[in-house]
Design a protein around this motif. Structure first.
Motif, short mmCIF file in Angstrom:
data_model
loop_
_atom_site.label_atom_id
_atom_site.label_comp_id
_atom_site.label_asym_id
_atom_site.label_seq_id
_atom_site.Cartn_x
_atom_site.Cartn_y
_atom_site.Cartn_z
N UNK A 82 0.84 -1.18 0.00
CA UNK A 82 0.00 0.00 0.00
C UNK A 82 0.89 1.24 0.00
N UNK A 83 0.32 2.34 -0.37
CA UNK A 83 1.09 3.55 -0.58
C UNK A 83 1.69 4.16 0.70
N UNK A 84 0.98 4.28 1.82
CA UNK A 84 1.61 4.95 2.97
C UNK A 84 2.92 4.32 3.46
N UNK B 168 9.50 -0.49 0.03
CA UNK B 168 10.69 -0.86 0.78
C UNK B 168 10.36 -1.24 2.21
N UNK B 169 9.54 -0.45 2.89
CA UNK B 169 9.18 -0.78 4.26
C UNK B 169 8.36 -2.06 4.34
N UNK B 170 7.54 -2.33 3.35
CA UNK B 170 6.81 -3.61 3.33
C UNK B 170 7.76 -4.77 3.13
#
Length: 76
Positions: A34-36, A40-42
């Motif tokens: 998802x965008x927020x 990279x964090x996912x």
């Protein structure tokens, strides 16, 4: 002066660890994101590297703080 050198090494080690986590997580395939949080964090979350990423970022910040304290310290 000694604290500035120690802070520089801590910051350097932390940035190398951060780069290693990012490179390793970038090779981890994910289905979607998802965008927020972003891709990279996912990838970091799904590859279970959040603790190492947090430690490495904390080391970078700690090194910068040590160098800043030494820089603004007034010597008598």
């Amino acid at each position: 002066m000694k604290r500035a050198i120690i802070g520089g090494f801590i910051s350097l080690i932390g940035s190398i660890w951060t780069l290693a986590v990012i490179i390793f997580a970038n090779n981890y395939p994910i289905d979607g994101w998802s965008t927020p949080p972003g891709k990279l964090l996912m990838q970091i979350t799904e590859s279970n590297l959040t603790v190492w990423f947090g430690v490495s970022i904390a080391m970078v910040v700690l090194g910068i703080v040590l160098m800043a304290i030494e820089y603004f310290k007034k010597d008598n």
